[in-house]
Enzyme design. Structure first.
Site, mmCIF file in Angstrom:
data_model
loop_
_atom_site.group_PDB
_atom_site.id
_atom_site.type_symbol
_atom_site.label_atom_id
_atom_site.label_comp_id
_atom_site.label_asym_id
_atom_site.label_seq_id
_atom_site.Cartn_x
_atom_site.Cartn_y
_atom_site.Cartn_z
ATOM 1 N N HIS A 15 0.757 -1.328 -0.143
ATOM 2 C CA HIS A 15 0.015 0.128 0.087
ATOM 3 C C HIS A 15 1.056 1.298 0.017
ATOM 4 C CE1 HIS A 15 0.901 0.427 4.341
ATOM 5 N NE2 HIS A 15 0.459 -0.548 4.677
ATOM 6 N N HIS A 71 3.871 1.748 2.513
ATOM 7 C CA HIS A 71 5.316 1.166 2.220
ATOM 8 C C HIS A 71 5.959 2.051 0.984
ATOM 9 C CE1 HIS A 71 2.645 -2.586 3.049
ATOM 10 N NE2 HIS A 71 3.551 -2.592 3.993
ATOM 11 N N CYS A 111 0.855 -11.003 19.818
ATOM 12 C CA CYS A 111 0.170 -10.392 18.639
ATOM 13 C C CYS A 111 0.749 -10.894 17.370
ATOM 14 C CB CYS A 111 0.255 -8.815 18.681
ATOM 15 S SG CYS A 111 -0.493 -7.988 17.339
ATOM 16 N N CYS A 147 1.921 -7.975 14.973
ATOM 17 C CA CYS A 147 3.359 -7.488 15.155
ATOM 18 C C CYS A 147 4.356 -8.623 15.324
ATOM 19 C CB CYS A 147 3.374 -6.656 16.637
ATOM 20 S SG CYS A 147 2.189 -5.545 16.905
ATOM 21 N N CYS A 205 -3.657 -4.853 21.763
ATOM 22 C CA CYS A 205 -2.330 -4.603 21.041
ATOM 23 C C CYS A 205 -2.334 -3.085 20.537
ATOM 24 C CB CYS A 205 -1.961 -5.188 19.860
ATOM 25 S SG CYS A 205 -0.653 -4.559 18.606
ATOM 26 N N HIS A 263 -2.273 -2.793 16.515
ATOM 27 C CA HIS A 263 -3.339 -3.345 15.770
ATOM 28 C C HIS A 263 -4.887 -3.444 16.572
ATOM 29 C CE1 HIS A 263 0.293 -5.316 14.310
ATOM 30 N NE2 HIS A 263 -0.362 -4.910 13.042
ATOM 31 N N LYS A 290 -5.227 4.415 10.029
ATOM 32 C CA LYS A 290 -3.986 3.962 9.470
ATOM 33 C C LYS A 290 -4.009 2.929 7.968
ATOM 34 C CE LYS A 290 -0.064 0.883 10.208
ATOM 35 N NZ LYS A 290 0.495 -0.453 11.063
ATOM 36 N N LYS A 305 -2.896 -3.084 4.355
ATOM 37 C CA LYS A 305 -2.734 -3.683 3.151
ATOM 38 C C LYS A 305 -4.117 -4.056 2.597
ATOM 39 C CE LYS A 305 1.859 -6.010 3.885
ATOM 40 N NZ LYS A 305 2.180 -6.183 5.312
#
Length: 479
Positions: A22, A25, A131, A134, A148, A151, A299, A302
């Site tokens: 995405h 990146h 998690c 992570c 987490c 996430h 955020k 993907k």
């Protein structure tokens, strides 16, 4: 950033390949490419590296959900990350895939054995909150409302018999290194975050997983085939793998620069330096940390509603628009929300209406007055002074990991150039040679300075100054 001609090893983090890439990146890839191009332009030897983190449990679970083999899913998605390079004008010297690179397995094994020889690896049974997103265990105190922080999901409670790294033994050496900026962590807020974490005390770190839990995917622990090396120990070793080329050990001889997202700061500024200290290897020189891109405040991920496909954006608006937005709109600290409207506005304001307009005016005036120009001789101080100040500002900004400040310097120089045109009015002069030579020198100099940010657009800027009739940038809203 080191300003000498010491070789530079600039590296991005390597993402999991459980899904396609995405725009988040691409932010890191473009930043690394700009830094590498800027250093090369100064005559500095550079090795720029990227790749994919193939040996992740996330990849295994994604393949299982898709009903395909892990190797097939990893290969397909890794190819999607590699395919970003050409359309985005990215120039990397190496793209490392950790599951298939013939060097990487050996590098991981050597690193593991070095830590073992230092007495820093031991095996024990552990129960903790894990998690999968992570790929990390968390203490209860690190889980706001039991979730987490990255996430926002409740971790699994996992009981495993794993190998552990004596991270606790490196609390004081890490503090000494970080307080002396080894590595130098930017921005300062992230450095303070790391220091606070280390000062709070460090527990030992699990560095393996049962092979059956990983479905046999990953690098086996040396002399213990029932365990695979923890994905982060494996992934961090990629910097050593990619730092070797043609028999040259860049990791030992170059200035070592990591670009990472804030979610993996602890791994790069705490765990990785501790592992390197244990193995007797040099530490990274810089850890440059960016925040996140968001879509409607969420955020970018993907998959799901907060996603942004970089290849679609490049196809629709061009690489210049995407690269310029990522370098001019993303702040040094803080998340930033992406919209296509903002991308269009920034391109049309800064490139089509700013830099492109200045180059178009210069080219048109030069062609209209071609008989007056003759050989290029001395110019007044305006171009030299403007370019000198702009270059210094760009150098200083990039040394502080501030791409927005660097592009601000370019915008300021363009504004000065356009004011110069209005002040000198070369179209109304009987002898416009001096002003036109100055503007041509300024235009060519700005093309040099903007090239790390806009390699494709720079070629069109130079062509326009050389006589091409095509404008370097067209307004996007008219497409």
């Amino acid at each position: 950033m080191s300003t000498s001609l010491t070789p530079l090893l600039v590296s991005t983090a390597i993402p999991y390949v459980n899904a396609a890439p995405h725009l988040g990146h691409v932010l890191e890839l473009v930043q690394a490419d700009v830094l590498a191009r800027h250093a090369r332009a100064a005559g500095r030897p550079v090795r720029a590296v990227s790749g994919t983190d193939d040996n992740s449990l996330k990849n295994v679970l994604a393949a299982r959900a898709a009903g395909v083999s892990t190797s097939a899913l990893v290969a397909a998605n890794s190819a999607k990350f590699a395919s970003l390079h050409e359309p985005l004008e990215l120039v990397f010297d190496e793209f490392t895939r950790t599951s298939v690179d013939p060097r990487h397995h050996a590098v991981v094994e050597r690193l593991w054995r070095a830590c073992a020889a230092a007495g820093d690896l031991y095996r024990k049974t552990y129960t903790g909150h894990y998690c999968v997103g992570c790929e990390a265990f968390y203490n209860p105190a690190e889980l706001p409302n039991g979730r987490c922080p990255e996430h926002l999901l409740a971790p699994e409670e996992v009981a495993e018999d794993n190998w552990f790294f004596r991270l606790s033994a490196y609390t004081e050496p890490l503090l000494a290194a970080l307080e002396s900026d080894r590595p130098r962590v930017l921005p300062a807020a992230r450095r303070n975050e790391v220091l606070a974490f280390v000062r709070g005390g460090l527990g030992d770190l699990s560095v393996s997983r049962p092979a059956n839990r990983a479905r046999g995917w990953g690098i086996p622990v040396p002399d213990d085939p029932d365990q695979v090396v923890y994905v982060w120990f494996d992934a961090l070793a990629y910097y050593l793998t990619a730092g070797t080329a043609g028999g040259q050990d860049w990791w030992s001889t170059a200035y070592r620069q990591h670009l990472i997202g804030k979610g993996i700061l602890r791994f790069h500024a705490v765990y990785w330096p501790a592992i390197l200290l244990s193995a007797g290897l040099p530490l990274p020189d810089e850890v440059l940390v960016h925040d996140y891109l968001t879509v409607d405040g969420a955020k970018i991920a993907k998959s799901g509603p907060a996603s942004a496909d970089p290849l679609t954006l490049v196809e629709r608006y061009g690489s210049d628009a995407v690269r310029w937005w990522l370098t001019s709109e993303v702040p040094k600290l803080g998340d930033v929300d992406f919209t296509e409207a903002r991308l269009i506005h920034r391109h049309d304001t800064d490139l089509a209406g700013g830099l492109g307009n200045l180059i178009n005016r210069t080219a048109a005036l030069s062609q209209r007055n071609i008989d007056h120009l003759g050989a290029v001789g001395d110019i007044d101080d305006f171009a030299a002074d403007t370019l000198g100040v702009t270059g210094e500002k760009i150098n200083s900004a990039l040394a502080e990991y501030d791409f927005r400040a660097a592009t601000d310097a370019i915008r300021a120089a363009v504004a000065q150039g356009n004011r110069y045109v209005e002040r000198t009015r070369p179209w109304a002069c009987d002898q416009p040679e001096r002003a036109l030579r100055t503007l041509t020198a300024l235009g060519n100099g700005l093309a040099d300075q903007v090239e790390p940010f806009l390699p494709a657009g720079t070629a069109r800027l130079r062509a326009r100054l050389a006589g091409s009739a095509n404008p370097p940038f067209r307004r996007l809203h008219s497409r």
